[in-house]
Enzyme design. Structure first.
Site, PDB file in Angstrom:
ATOM      1  CG  PHE A  88       8.472   3.413  10.157  1.00  0.00           C
ATOM      2  CD1 PHE A  88       8.887   2.414  11.023  1.00  0.00           C
ATOM      3  CD2 PHE A  88       8.008   3.027   8.904  1.00  0.00           C
ATOM      4  CE1 PHE A  88       9.092   1.059  10.805  1.00  0.00           C
ATOM      5  CE2 PHE A  88       8.001   1.524   8.674  1.00  0.00           C
ATOM      6  CZ  PHE A  88       8.527   0.640   9.523  1.00  0.00           C
ATOM      7  CG  ASN A  89       8.135   5.842   5.528  1.00  0.00           C
ATOM      8  OD1 ASN A  89       7.828   4.669   6.008  1.00  0.00           O
ATOM      9  ND2 ASN A  89       6.932   6.582   5.102  1.00  0.00           N
ATOM     10  CG  ASN A  96       4.070   0.181   7.841  1.00  0.00           C
ATOM     11  OD1 ASN A  96       4.591   1.012   8.552  1.00  0.00           O
ATOM     12  ND2 ASN A  96       3.410   0.869   7.050  1.00  0.00           N
ATOM     13  CB  THR A 152       3.401   5.871   0.933  1.00  0.00           C
ATOM     14  OG1 THR A 152       3.191   4.746   0.517  1.00  0.00           O
ATOM     15  CG2 THR A 152       3.176   6.957   0.256  1.00  0.00           C
ATOM     16  CG  HIS A 180       1.795   9.238   8.966  1.00  0.00           C
ATOM     17  ND1 HIS A 180       2.006  10.324   9.630  1.00  0.00           N
ATOM     18  CD2 HIS A 180       1.297   8.407   9.819  1.00  0.00           C
ATOM     19  CE1 HIS A 180       2.195   9.869  11.004  1.00  0.00           C
ATOM     20  NE2 HIS A 180       1.670   8.716  10.997  1.00  0.00           N
ATOM     21  CG  ASP A 181       1.775   6.648   3.833  1.00  0.00           C
ATOM     22  OD1 ASP A 181       2.813   7.027   4.284  1.00  0.00           O
ATOM     23  OD2 ASP A 181       1.653   5.388   4.239  1.00  0.00           O
ATOM     24  CG  ASP A 197       1.355   2.616   3.277  1.00  0.00           C
ATOM     25  OD1 ASP A 197       2.303   2.791   2.634  1.00  0.00           O
ATOM     26  OD2 ASP A 197       1.560   2.260   4.580  1.00  0.00           O
ATOM     27  CG  ASP A 214       5.406   0.650   4.208  1.00  0.00           C
ATOM     28  OD1 ASP A 214       4.519   1.345   3.923  1.00  0.00           O
ATOM     29  OD2 ASP A 214       6.047   0.736   5.369  1.00  0.00           O
TER      30      ASP A 214
HETATM   31  C1  BDR Z   1       5.029   6.183   8.221  1.00  0.00           C
HETATM   32  O1  BDR Z   1       5.475   4.866   8.781  1.00  0.00           O
HETATM   33  C2  BDR Z   1       4.621   3.918   8.396  1.00  0.00           C
HETATM   34  O2  BDR Z   1       4.264   3.407   9.692  1.00  0.00           O
HETATM   35  C3  BDR Z   1       3.388   4.581   8.097  1.00  0.00           C
HETATM   36  O3  BDR Z   1       2.702   4.003   6.727  1.00  0.00           O
HETATM   37  C4  BDR Z   1       3.814   5.743   7.196  1.00  0.00           C
HETATM   38  O4  BDR Z   1       4.293   5.598   5.915  1.00  0.00           O
HETATM   39  C5  BDR Z   1       4.746   7.208   9.030  1.00  0.00           C
HETATM   40  O5  BDR Z   1       5.809   7.557   9.938  1.00  0.00           O
HETATM   41 CA    CA Z   2       3.540   3.652   4.790  1.00  0.00          CA
END
Ligand code: BDR
Ligand code: CA
Length: 315
Positions: free
Chosen positions: A165-166, A39, A124, A239-240, A15, A10
């Site tokens: 978040f994911n 996102n 991701t 993160h991703d 990403d 996303d």
């Molecule tokens: C995840 O949430 C999204 O905002 C980022 O792209 C990542 O995948 C981190 O918590």
């Molecule tokens: Ca992401």
């Protein structure tokens, strides 16, 4: 032999770099990029995937749009983290890379059935597309080598104090994935917060002397500003790409076996990953959970990928 992978994303600043790492690192063979709402809206995350592929010179990798909302709950985007476009910061040229006219779930299923070997999925983003794939096409499970996802946490969240978040973005989908029986690796906040984009890292991207290196530095500067504003973190975590790095070289991201349960009902904790790290509860192991990161080798790989892309393409 490179590991065949599909990235479901996303974009999203992190990403974007995950796509670049997956497209350029010789240890993986990127078969497709699929998008989902997360996102930002599906329309924006798909446009962003096209933008990233255009500036990075990634051609010949199909991009397909998937689900435009979570399975049950309404969509809640992360514009506070990624901006109005989902990829705020750099100026992007008009994308020249197109989307294929196939739903992401159909494309993933087709590739899984046609590819000579089992394929690794690297989500991701919220897990809506992957849960729908496993529900609509149960036969696809046997064709998935493993699911190596960015999401969750062994401790605290970022979307809420408890939830990342994911996973928070589609808890029912996450529950389906963790309960699917497909080998799952979870790269959560506890490990991605070890991949910090320090000023030295930004300087390495700028130091490549390419347009793409400059765009990466701009993306990371924007990400740094939101992480400072929202969470007081001096450097933003990338993160991703950590999930992609785990597939590239398992020794970069160390894991332990654990049971992971997704909290679906908690009044204040919906979307939290409950991780029994020490197998204390006697629940069955259903995931490998990432706990350590070799940050130096991670960044070498990440910068190396951007260098390789930049060398073969100057937008
Ligand atoms: C995840 O949430 C999204 O905002 C980022 O792209 C990542 O995948 C981190 O918590
Ligand atoms: Ca992401």
């Amino acid at each position: 032999m490179p590991v065949p992978i599909i990235i479901d994303c996303d974009p999203g600043h992190d990403d974007a770099l995950a796509i670049m790492l997956a497209a350029a690192d010789p240890a993986v063979d990127l078969l497709a990029i699929t998008t989902v709402a997360g996102n930002q809206t599906l329309e924006k995350t798909t446009l962003n995937a096209r933008r990233v592929c255009t500036v990075a010179g990634i051609t010949g990798v199909p991009i397909a749009a998937g689900c435009d909302r979570p399975l049950l709950q309404p969509l809640a985007v992360a514009d506070d983290v990624h901006g109005e476009s989902g990829l705020d910061g750099p100026e992007f040229p008009e994308p020249t890379v197109e989307v294929v006219p196939e739903h992401a779930v159909e494309l993933i299923h087709r590739i899984l059935m046609e590819h000579p070997e089992p394929v690794t999925l690297v989500p991701t983003a919220p897990l809506t597309n992957i849960a729908l794939l496993l529900t609509r096409y149960p036969d696809s499970a046997a064709r998935i080598r493993e699911i190596v996802l960015m999401g969750g946490s062994t401790d605290r969240g970022n979307r809420t104090p408890a939830a990342e978040f994911n996973i928070h973005g589609d808890p029912e989908a996450a529950d389906i994935v963790f309960g699917s029986g497909v080998p799952v690796t979870m790269c959560g906040l506890n490990v991605t917060h070890q991949a910090l984009a320090t000023p030295q890292v930004l300087a390495r991207f700028e130091g490549l002397g390419t347009e793409l290196g400059h765009i990466c530095a701009e993306l990371l500067s924007y990400f740094a500003s939101t992480y400072k504003r929202l969470w007081g973190m001096p450097h933003p975590p990338l993160h991703d790409p950590v999930a992609v790095a785990r597939v590239i070289d398992r020794s970069i991201v160390g894991c332990v076996d654990a049971n992971v349960t997704v909290e679906l009902h908690g009044q204040y904790t919906r979307g939290a990953t409950v991780v029994d790290l020490h197998q204390y509860l006697d629940r069955p192991v259903n995931a490998q959970v990432a706990v350590t990161l070799d940050a130096e080798r991670f960044w070498d790989r990440m910068v190396g990928a951007v260098a390789a892309l930049g060398a073969r393409h100057t937008p």
